[in-house]
Design a protein around this motif. Structure first.
Motif, PDB file in Angstrom:
ATOM      1  N   ASP A  82       0.828  -1.071  -0.146  1.00 47.94           N
ATOM      2  CA  ASP A  82       0.569  -0.328  -0.195  1.00 47.94           C
ATOM      3  C   ASP A  82       0.190   0.919   0.148  1.00 47.94           C
ATOM      4  N   SER A  83       0.086   2.467  -0.113  1.00 53.94           N
ATOM      5  CA  SER A  83       0.489   3.433  -0.181  1.00 53.94           C
ATOM      6  C   SER A  83       1.262   4.123   0.938  1.00 53.94           C
ATOM      7  N   PHE A  84       1.582   3.192   1.992  1.00 53.50           N
ATOM      8  CA  PHE A  84       2.253   3.552   3.440  1.00 53.50           C
ATOM      9  C   PHE A  84       3.243   1.956   3.832  1.00 53.50           C
ATOM     10  N   ASN A  85       3.249   1.599   2.153  1.00 55.00           N
ATOM     11  CA  ASN A  85       4.537   0.248   2.126  1.00 55.00           C
ATOM     12  C   ASN A  85       4.423  -0.655   2.996  1.00 55.00           C
ATOM     13  N   ARG A  86       3.380  -0.768   4.042  1.00 53.28           N
ATOM     14  CA  ARG A  86       2.727  -1.794   4.413  1.00 53.28           C
ATOM     15  C   ARG A  86       2.261  -2.419   3.233  1.00 53.28           C
ATOM     16  N   ARG A  87       3.055  -4.173   3.715  1.00 54.72           N
ATOM     17  CA  ARG A  87       2.735  -5.618   2.217  1.00 54.72           C
ATOM     18  C   ARG A  87       1.364  -6.513   2.673  1.00 54.72           C
ATOM     19  N   ILE A  88       0.735  -6.586   2.279  1.00 59.91           N
ATOM     20  CA  ILE A  88      -0.765  -7.734   2.422  1.00 59.91           C
ATOM     21  C   ILE A  88       0.474  -8.830   1.645  1.00 59.91           C
ATOM     22  N   ASP A  89      -1.030  -9.478   3.126  1.00 54.53           N
ATOM     23  CA  ASP A  89       0.179 -10.660   2.722  1.00 54.53           C
ATOM     24  C   ASP A  89      -1.067 -11.935   3.284  1.00 54.53           C
ATOM     25  N   TYR A  90      -1.745 -11.469   4.161  1.00 52.46           N
ATOM     26  CA  TYR A  90      -3.380 -11.657   4.866  1.00 52.46           C
ATOM     27  C   TYR A  90      -4.749 -11.201   4.086  1.00 52.46           C
ATOM     28  N   VAL A  91      -5.219 -12.286   3.472  1.00 55.46           N
ATOM     29  CA  VAL A  91      -6.935 -11.765   3.594  1.00 55.46           C
ATOM     30  C   VAL A  91      -7.814 -12.958   4.298  1.00 55.46           C
ATOM     31  N   ARG A  92      -8.867 -11.873   4.384  1.00 55.45           N
ATOM     32  CA  ARG A  92     -10.254 -12.868   5.286  1.00 55.45           C
ATOM     33  C   ARG A  92     -11.200 -12.286   4.586  1.00 55.45           C
TER      34      ARG A  92
ATOM     35  N   PHE B  19      -5.769 -13.468  -5.268  1.00 55.85           N
ATOM     36  CA  PHE B  19      -5.124 -13.327  -4.303  1.00 55.85           C
ATOM     37  C   PHE B  19      -3.846 -14.277  -3.527  1.00 55.85           C
ATOM     38  N   VAL B  20      -3.570 -15.448  -4.113  1.00 55.75           N
ATOM     39  CA  VAL B  20      -2.650 -16.369  -3.686  1.00 55.75           C
ATOM     40  C   VAL B  20      -1.193 -16.092  -4.968  1.00 55.75           C
ATOM     41  N   GLN B  21      -1.906 -15.977  -6.266  1.00 55.87           N
ATOM     42  CA  GLN B  21      -1.022 -15.031  -6.581  1.00 55.87           C
ATOM     43  C   GLN B  21      -0.184 -13.935  -6.646  1.00 55.87           C
ATOM     44  N   LEU B  22      -0.828 -13.057  -6.305  1.00 60.49           N
ATOM     45  CA  LEU B  22      -0.353 -11.748  -5.782  1.00 60.49           C
ATOM     46  C   LEU B  22       0.898 -11.708  -4.004  1.00 60.49           C
ATOM     47  N   GLY B  23       0.453 -12.873  -3.478  1.00 63.62           N
ATOM     48  CA  GLY B  23       1.861 -12.876  -2.478  1.00 63.62           C
ATOM     49  C   GLY B  23       0.759 -13.536  -1.389  1.00 63.62           C
ATOM     50  N   VAL B  24      -0.013 -13.462  -1.193  1.00 65.56           N
ATOM     51  CA  VAL B  24      -1.561 -13.545   0.406  1.00 65.56           C
ATOM     52  C   VAL B  24      -0.486 -15.192   0.284  1.00 65.56           C
ATOM     53  N   ALA B  25      -0.400 -15.108   1.458  1.00 66.24           N
ATOM     54  CA  ALA B  25       0.042 -16.856   2.193  1.00 66.24           C
ATOM     55  C   ALA B  25      -0.347 -17.189   2.930  1.00 66.24           C
ATOM     56  N   LYS B  26      -1.694 -16.237   3.224  1.00 65.54           N
ATOM     57  CA  LYS B  26      -3.052 -16.646   5.010  1.00 65.54           C
ATOM     58  C   LYS B  26      -4.451 -16.650   3.908  1.00 65.54           C
TER      59      LYS B  26
ATOM     60  N   SER C 208       6.695 -12.476  26.924  1.00 66.59           N
ATOM     61  CA  SER C 208       6.134 -11.789  25.820  1.00 66.59           C
ATOM     62  C   SER C 208       7.593 -12.681  24.677  1.00 66.59           C
ATOM     63  N   GLU C 209       6.247 -12.703  22.921  1.00 63.62           N
ATOM     64  CA  GLU C 209       7.016 -13.733  22.280  1.00 63.62           C
ATOM     65  C   GLU C 209       6.475 -12.365  20.726  1.00 63.62           C
ATOM     66  N   ALA C 210       7.148 -13.279  19.811  1.00 63.18           N
ATOM     67  CA  ALA C 210       7.525 -12.168  18.982  1.00 63.18           C
ATOM     68  C   ALA C 210       5.472 -12.794  18.507  1.00 63.18           C
ATOM     69  N   THR C 211       5.155 -11.645  17.607  1.00 56.66           N
ATOM     70  CA  THR C 211       4.027 -12.046  16.581  1.00 56.66           C
ATOM     71  C   THR C 211       4.705 -12.742  15.551  1.00 56.66           C
ATOM     72  N   PRO C 212       3.465 -14.153  14.796  1.00 55.35           N
ATOM     73  CA  PRO C 212       4.092 -15.094  13.841  1.00 55.35           C
ATOM     74  C   PRO C 212       3.756 -14.410  12.712  1.00 55.35           C
ATOM     75  N   GLU C 213       4.500 -15.236  12.214  1.00 50.19           N
ATOM     76  CA  GLU C 213       4.381 -14.822  10.374  1.00 50.19           C
ATOM     77  C   GLU C 213       3.041 -15.063  10.034  1.00 50.19           C
ATOM     78  N   HIS C 214       2.799 -13.506   9.301  1.00 56.31           N
ATOM     79  CA  HIS C 214       1.179 -13.847   8.768  1.00 56.31           C
ATOM     80  C   HIS C 214       0.604 -13.311   9.416  1.00 56.31           C
ATOM     81  N   SER C 215       0.725 -13.145  11.092  1.00 51.88           N
ATOM     82  CA  SER C 215      -0.025 -13.029  12.122  1.00 51.88           C
ATOM     83  C   SER C 215      -1.326 -11.663  11.353  1.00 51.88           C
TER      84      SER C 215
END
Length: 337
Positions: free
Chosen positions: A11-21, A61-68, A231-238
């Motif tokens: 997005d325009s704030f340089n956030r990568r989208i890899d999760y779609v509901r 979405f998966v073709q666009l790189g969505v992992a979850k 405290s634990e690191a947030t899991p990938e694609h969480s």
């Protein structure tokens, strides 16, 4: 943009989208007080995406790189023939493609569906459970039966899902006393649990009634009186949960804090509603209609291009500054879980 141009979900704030509901229905067999009005008017069938349309959107979405991908509702398991969709989505899982296929459910149908979900390739279940008191459960859900949900959770445990998490919305003056019993319930069954602040979507409260959310820090303080947390690191694609490991247990406790600990800076999510609206932010109305594109004959590339272009309108953050007067009039069941 040409068909040879690599498309990326940034997005325009340089956030990568890899999760779609992906919502498959706005219907539910419960009427939870923070999610729906007691009397609801649901979408006509003609406006709801077909299972084939949902599967096609998921593939794009998966073709666009969505992992979850997470399948939501309403209650997704009340959608007729929904197991065929899970089989389609499960086929997208691969080392360089979809890595996690998740479902959010109220648990009422899990005794029936848990084996089919696991066989289809579902990796993660989130089960909504806000209280272990049967009378309070009935009051919060208006129509639900606690025993059915607990039986569903135990049926899911028998299927060896890699991860099962309890989702508990904590409401001030209602189920505050359930925080520790719910955590014990999760620990005893080897499950994760997330405590969630109520979100001001839709006119679910009586006129003039203040939002009932309880700040996550209050929950954390109470839990720390009885348990040692790391405290634990947030899991990938969480999603937006912050996690703590409970000493002496395999379980994790999470907090989802849309009010008190804004997580927008790391937002990696998009939502598709049951009627095919691509929601760019849960707390804003920015959206485009994927259903209209599909039914107008758009190719996969045209669909992908429209999604990428829409990211320019994804806002920097949601704003819940006026909790007594919800800014978003769609109910949570219409937003996609």
């Amino acid at each position: 943009m040409t068909q040879s141009t690599p498309l990326q979900l940034i997005d325009s704030f340089n956030r990568r989208i890899d999760y779609v509901r992906l919502s498959v229905t706005d219907r539910c067999d419960f009427r939870c007080t923070y999610c729906m009005a007691e009397e609801m008017t649901f979408l006509p069938r003609s406006k709801v995406l077909s299972l084939e349309e949902i599967a096609r959107i998921a593939r794009v979405f998966v073709q666009l790189g969505v992992a979850k991908l997470r399948v939501t509702g309403g209650e997704p398991l009340v959608r007729r023939d929904v197991t065929t969709l899970f089989q389609e989505l499960g086929s997208l899982r691969s080392e360089d493609g979809l890595k996690e296929l998740a479902v959010t459910t109220n648990g009422s149908q899990l005794v029936r569906f848990a084996p089919a979900l696991r066989a289809a390739g579902v990796t993660t279940l989130n089960v909504s459970l806000d209280t272990l008191d049967a009378a309070r459960f009935r009051a919060l859900t208006r129509t639900g039966t606690l025993e059915d949900v607990i039986a569903g959770i135990d049926a899911a445990r028998e299927q060896d899902f890699p991860r099962i998490r309890i989702n508990a919305v904590v409401l001030r003056g209602s189920n505050e006393g359930d925080i520790r019993p719910l955590l014990d319930f999760a620990l005893n069954r080897g499950l994760d649990i997330a405590f969630i602040e109520e979100m001001p979507l839709g006119q679910v409260n009586l006129a003039g009634k203040p939002l009932e959310y309880l700040p996550s820090d209050t929950i954390l303080s109470e839990v720390k009186q009885h348990y040692n947390l790391n405290s634990e690191a947030t899991p990938e694609h969480s999603g937006p949960a912050r996690y703590w490991r409970v000493d002496g247990s395999s379980s994790r406790m999470g907090l989802i804090s849309p009010h008190s600990n804004n997580f927008c800076a790391s937002c990696n999510r998009l939502r598709v509603t049951a009627e095919g609206q691509l929601l760019l932010c849960l707390g804003n109305e920015h959206s485009i209609s994927l259903r209209d594109l599909l039914r107008d004959g758009a190719s996969d590339f045209e669909l992908s291009s429209a999604i990428v272009a829409a990211l320019n309108d994804k806002p920097e953050q949601h704003v819940f500054d006026q909790p007594d007067q919800p800014q978003i009039m769609r109910f949570m069941n219409a937003s996609g879980g």
